[in-house]
Design a protein around this motif. Structure first.
Motif, PDB file in Angstrom:
ATOM      1  N   PHE A   2     -24.322   9.404 -23.247  1.00 34.90           N
ATOM      2  CA  PHE A   2     -22.968   8.875 -23.084  1.00 34.90           C
ATOM      3  C   PHE A   2     -22.727   7.557 -23.831  1.00 34.90           C
ATOM      4  CE2 PHE A   2     -23.831  10.982 -18.896  1.00 34.90           C
ATOM      5  CZ  PHE A   2     -23.000  12.074 -19.071  1.00 34.90           C
ATOM      6  N   LEU A   5     -19.260   7.418 -25.614  1.00 32.42           N
ATOM      7  CA  LEU A   5     -18.163   7.431 -24.642  1.00 32.42           C
ATOM      8  C   LEU A   5     -18.106   6.097 -23.891  1.00 32.42           C
ATOM      9  CD1 LEU A   5     -15.908   9.061 -23.345  1.00 32.42           C
ATOM     10  CD2 LEU A   5     -17.585  10.048 -21.784  1.00 32.42           C
ATOM     11  N   SER A   6     -19.256   5.566 -23.526  1.00 30.48           N
ATOM     12  CA  SER A   6     -19.305   4.295 -22.795  1.00 30.48           C
ATOM     13  C   SER A   6     -18.712   3.159 -23.621  1.00 30.48           C
ATOM     14  CB  SER A   6     -20.754   3.946 -22.422  1.00 30.48           C
ATOM     15  OG  SER A   6     -21.263   4.863 -21.483  1.00 30.48           O
ATOM     16  N   ALA A  41     -16.312  12.883 -27.541  1.00 30.14           N
ATOM     17  CA  ALA A  41     -17.561  13.138 -26.816  1.00 30.14           C
ATOM     18  C   ALA A  41     -17.859  14.631 -26.722  1.00 30.14           C
ATOM     19  CB  ALA A  41     -17.485  12.538 -25.415  1.00 30.14           C
ATOM     20  N   GLY A 256     -22.339  13.478 -24.425  1.00 33.97           N
ATOM     21  CA  GLY A 256     -22.198  13.812 -23.008  1.00 33.97           C
ATOM     22  C   GLY A 256     -21.149  14.865 -22.709  1.00 33.97           C
ATOM     23  N   ILE A 294     -21.404   6.173 -17.260  1.00 31.72           N
ATOM     24  CA  ILE A 294     -20.450   6.357 -18.358  1.00 31.72           C
ATOM     25  C   ILE A 294     -19.562   5.121 -18.508  1.00 31.72           C
ATOM     26  CG2 ILE A 294     -18.426   7.678 -19.109  1.00 31.72           C
ATOM     27  CD1 ILE A 294     -19.703  10.142 -17.797  1.00 31.72           C
TER      28      ILE A 294
END
Length: 451
Positions: A2, A5-6, A41, A256, A294
């Motif tokens: 992730f 995305l994070s 993602a 992710g 996340i």
């Protein structure tokens, strides 16, 4: 996992925190950013639409618009919707059946089924105290049966032998009979995989399912295949009455998308997630904890649970007693600390669960490497027992010998010794009641902390 995305969501939320209030217009902008982050993602488009709709319905209401800290409330809504998307709570294996409880593992070739069978066997043995038998019905892939036998031996669970010349139905029938006679609690069945979904494969796994009537039918899928994982999951869920999903190789997936899509596509919970190659790197899937990771909030609960399983409490207590008595911190103690860190998954395994660490850039993470820890252990191992206990003995010629013996340079030895001195100085501050004072100062801030 992730990371991308994070970072994307982290930047968005930083800008939202600065807003005095949120309007429908800037919530619309925020939702557009969240949508783009999810699509990048590799989350399946129908899943993204459902997620955005869920966030929007809550975000445009009074809950956010009338809040004193609207940015934080918006983040909580995204967290709650991520949790809902992935299944709300951990779904444990249902082993409440007349022994042996049969668990059928299905999935494509290369998804990691055989290794996952071993990991799951180890988890059931060590955490659930179950007597486990494993069997391979994969008579097509060369050395598949031998691979499971090797893995079973490594994790200390029993293996039921089979031959590539046998029929899968014949193998599993004999395995069930043996499991009953041997009073096994759980029988894990590794089925054959293919490079793609085909009718022959589905017919065979359906026949095995009909004969075994397993209490759990788990679909094993490679997280790194992204949206393909969701498509494969759909095909298997239509062919088999799945009860859950195991997501493998999640540590190698920076996006992710599979974790966020599979639950919605199959309607079945993700029960376990594989976070590494080691045979203990299989964890129960907790949606709320993954959502926190996340969003860069870390996963302290999992970190504590991991520490309880991995840390040698006797050694930890002995070190605490030494420090408290002011007896010094040796290089042996330092090596023990490094080894404990590696047992907990190494630096990256720890960072993934610490708040804020998930938002570090890939470049920053690339400079943090477990190999540095292993190099320091190698340097300490090249010392004599006396040198490890009395680092002051280590001068010029000894440093050259240690560097040569560990395959390092003298400056690496110097760096290790400096790090040891720094750690030793810090430990001295805690001796003579220092630890007790520190604990008392933290009392009230950390629940359950003893005085």
């Amino acid at each position: 996992m992730f990371e991308n995305l994070s970072q994307r969501l982290g930047n968005l939320f930083d800008s939202l925190r600065g807003q005095g209030r949120l309007t429908e217009d800037n919530i619309k902008d925020a939702l557009r950013e969240v949508r783009m982050a999810l699509l990048e993602a590799d989350v399946a488009l129908p899943v993204v639409r459902d997620f955005i709709q869920g966030v929007k319905e809550r975000a445009v209401g009074a809950e956010v618009l009338k809040s004193l800290s609207p940015g934080q409330v918006f983040i909580k809504i995204v967290h709650d919707e991520l949790t809902r998307l992935m299944g709300q709570e951990n779904s444990a294996l249902n082993l409440a059946a007349q022994p042996p409880a049969i668990v059928l593992m299905a999935g494509l070739q290369g998804a990691g089924k055989t290794t996952t069978v071993g990991k799951l066997g180890r988890l059931l043995l060590t955490r659930e105290r179950k007597k486990v038998l494993v069997v391979s019905a994969d008579v097509y892939r060369p050395a598949a049966i031998k691979q499971l036998e090797t893995v079973a031996k490594q994790v200390d669970v029993d293996f039921f032998p089979s031959e590539a010349t046998q029929q899968p139905l014949e193998i599993v029938t004999a395995a069930v009979r043996h499991a009953r006679q041997g009073f096994y609690d759980v029988l894990l069945v590794d089925t054959a995989g293919r490079l793609h979904v085909d009718a022959e494969m589905m017919d065979e796994v359906r026949a095995l399912h009909a004969a075994l009537k397993p209490v759990e039918t788990l679909f094993v899928v490679d997280a790194m295949t992204g949206q393909d994982a969701a498509n494969t999951a759909r095909a298997f869920s239509e062919a088999l009455p799945l009860t859950g999903v195991v997501l493998t190789k999640a540590d190698g997936d920076a996006r992710g998308g599979a974790a966020l899509s599979v639950r919605a596509i199959t309607g079945q919970p993700i029960k376990f997630i594989g976070m590494g190659e080691k045979l203990d790197a299989l964890e129960p899937f907790h949606p709320e904890r993954i959502a926190s990771r996340i969003l860069g909030m870390g996963d302290v609960v999992s970190l504590v649970e991991q520490a309880q399983r991995s840390v040698d409490t006797a050694k930890a207590q002995a070190l605490a007693d030494k420090v408290r008595a002011g007896k010094g911190f040796t290089l042996v103690d330092m090596r023990d600390q490094f080894e404990q860190m590696l047992n907990m998954g190494g630096i990256h395994g720890l960072m993934d669960k610490l708040p804020g660490m998930g938002r570090l850039s890939a470049d920053a993470k690339s400079h943090i490497d477990d190999r540095d820890i292993r190099r320091m252990i190698a340097i300490i191992n090249s010392m004599t027992p006396a040198e490890r206990l009395q680092p002051d003995l280590i001068k010029g010629s000894r440093k050259r010998r240690i560097a040569l013996g560990s395959g390092m340079a003298v400056h690496d030895v110097n760096r290790l010794l400096k790090q040891h001195r720094d750690m030793s100085d810090m430990m001295k501050k805690f001796s003579g009641g220092g630890i007790k004072k520190m604990m008392r100062a933290l009392k009230g801030r950390v629940p359950g902390l003893p005085i």
